[in-house]
Motif scaffolding. Structure first.
Motif, PDB file in Angstrom:
ATOM      1  N   SER A  89       0.837  -1.208   0.000  1.00 16.87           N
ATOM      2  CA  SER A  89       0.000   0.000   0.000  1.00 16.87           C
ATOM      3  C   SER A  89       0.867   1.250   0.000  1.00 16.87           C
ATOM      4  CB  SER A  89      -0.916   0.020   1.237  1.00 16.87           C
ATOM      5  OG  SER A  89      -1.857  -1.010   1.185  1.00 16.87           O
ATOM      6  N   VAL A  90       1.955   1.221   0.757  1.00 18.90           N
ATOM      7  CA  VAL A  90       2.854   2.374   0.821  1.00 18.90           C
ATOM      8  C   VAL A  90       3.597   2.556  -0.505  1.00 18.90           C
ATOM      9  CG1 VAL A  90       4.836   3.391   2.029  1.00 18.90           C
ATOM     10  CG2 VAL A  90       3.045   2.239   3.329  1.00 18.90           C
ATOM     11  N   VAL A  91       3.975   1.461  -1.152  1.00 14.72           N
ATOM     12  CA  VAL A  91       4.608   1.564  -2.470  1.00 14.72           C
ATOM     13  C   VAL A  91       3.652   2.234  -3.455  1.00 14.72           C
ATOM     14  CG1 VAL A  91       5.405   0.223  -4.466  1.00 14.72           C
ATOM     15  CG2 VAL A  91       6.222  -0.346  -2.183  1.00 14.72           C
ATOM     16  N   LEU A  92       2.399   1.811  -3.459  1.00 16.59           N
ATOM     17  CA  LEU A  92       1.403   2.423  -4.335  1.00 16.59           C
ATOM     18  C   LEU A  92       1.267   3.910  -4.025  1.00 16.59           C
ATOM     19  CD1 LEU A  92      -0.890   2.281  -6.453  1.00 16.59           C
ATOM     20  CD2 LEU A  92      -2.408   1.553  -4.593  1.00 16.59           C
ATOM     21  N   ALA A  93       1.145   4.237  -2.745  1.00 23.98           N
ATOM     22  CA  ALA A  93       0.970   5.634  -2.326  1.00 23.98           C
ATOM     23  C   ALA A  93       2.168   6.491  -2.711  1.00 23.98           C
ATOM     24  CB  ALA A  93       0.739   5.693  -0.816  1.00 23.98           C
ATOM     25  N   GLU A  94       3.374   6.023  -2.407  1.00 24.28           N
ATOM     26  CA  GLU A  94       4.563   6.836  -2.687  1.00 24.28           C
ATOM     27  C   GLU A  94       4.795   6.979  -4.187  1.00 24.28           C
ATOM     28  OE1 GLU A  94       9.094   7.734  -1.209  1.00 24.28           O
ATOM     29  OE2 GLU A  94       8.048   5.991  -0.383  1.00 24.28           O
ATOM     30  N   THR A  95       4.501   5.941  -4.937  1.00 25.27           N
ATOM     31  CA  THR A  95       4.646   6.029  -6.389  1.00 25.27           C
ATOM     32  C   THR A  95       3.718   7.089  -6.973  1.00 25.27           C
ATOM     33  OG1 THR A  95       5.323   3.708  -6.540  1.00 25.27           O
ATOM     34  CG2 THR A  95       4.477   4.729  -8.554  1.00 25.27           C
ATOM     35  N   LEU A  96       2.467   7.063  -6.577  1.00 29.43           N
ATOM     36  CA  LEU A  96       1.505   8.032  -7.115  1.00 29.43           C
ATOM     37  C   LEU A  96       1.861   9.458  -6.725  1.00 29.43           C
ATOM     38  CD1 LEU A  96      -1.774   6.025  -6.528  1.00 29.43           C
ATOM     39  CD2 LEU A  96      -0.621   6.452  -8.718  1.00 29.43           C
ATOM     40  N   GLY A  97       2.196   9.673  -5.445  1.00 31.80           N
ATOM     41  CA  GLY A  97       2.566  11.015  -5.001  1.00 31.80           C
ATOM     42  C   GLY A  97       3.839  11.513  -5.663  1.00 31.80           C
ATOM     43  N   SER A  98       4.814  10.633  -5.819  1.00 32.74           N
ATOM     44  CA  SER A  98       6.089  11.031  -6.437  1.00 32.74           C
ATOM     45  C   SER A  98       5.916  11.387  -7.904  1.00 32.74           C
ATOM     46  CB  SER A  98       7.119   9.908  -6.299  1.00 32.74           C
ATOM     47  OG  SER A  98       7.470   9.714  -4.959  1.00 32.74           O
ATOM     48  N   ILE A  99       5.093  10.625  -8.608  1.00 31.04           N
ATOM     49  CA  ILE A  99       4.847  10.941 -10.018  1.00 31.04           C
ATOM     50  C   ILE A  99       4.131  12.281 -10.151  1.00 31.04           C
ATOM     51  CG2 ILE A  99       3.501  10.238 -12.045  1.00 31.04           C
ATOM     52  CD1 ILE A  99       4.238   7.324 -11.295  1.00 31.04           C
TER      53      ILE A  99
END
Length: 113
Positions: free
Chosen positions: A34-44
């Motif tokens: 879940s954190v990988v998904l969250a950080e990926t979206l925010g970083s992009i």
């Protein structure tokens, strides 16, 4: 991880990933996924906000896990909280196929260049 990007912009990014293949040994969605998904979206989204010739790097991430998911997909929606010159912050809500909140994360990125 099977992450699929559905929408990308500086104010909002949406993506989803399958639960299958991203689970703990007990079969529940792994909190780290879940954190990988969250950080990926925010970083992009932060990278889009930063613009050409600049970069975005995560400097802080936190997450609260509210419920489990065992099947289907989880969808993350990153919404800008602050879009500045040197930092960008996002709230990322991860939901299951029924629309129930699985995780709430917050990400701050430093904008470089």
């Amino acid at each position: 991880m099977g992450l699929e990007l559905l929408e990308i912009g500086p104010d909002r990014a949406v993506g989803r990933m399958p639960v299958k293949g991203n689970t703990q040994p007990t079969g529940l969605l792994h909190g780290g996924a879940s954190v990988v998904l969250a950080e990926t979206l925010g970083s992009i989204a932060a990278q889009v906000h930063a613009g050409p010739g600049r970069g975005a790097v995560g400097i802080e991430v936190s997450a609260s896990h509210h419920r489990s998911a065992r099947e289907g997909y989880v969808t993350g929606t990153a919404t800008a909280v602050h879009l500045g010159r040197t930092t960008a912050s996002y709230e990322i809500v991860v939901t299951d196929d029924a629309g129930q909140r699985v995780c709430t994360a917050r990400l701050t990125c430093m904008l470089l260049g």
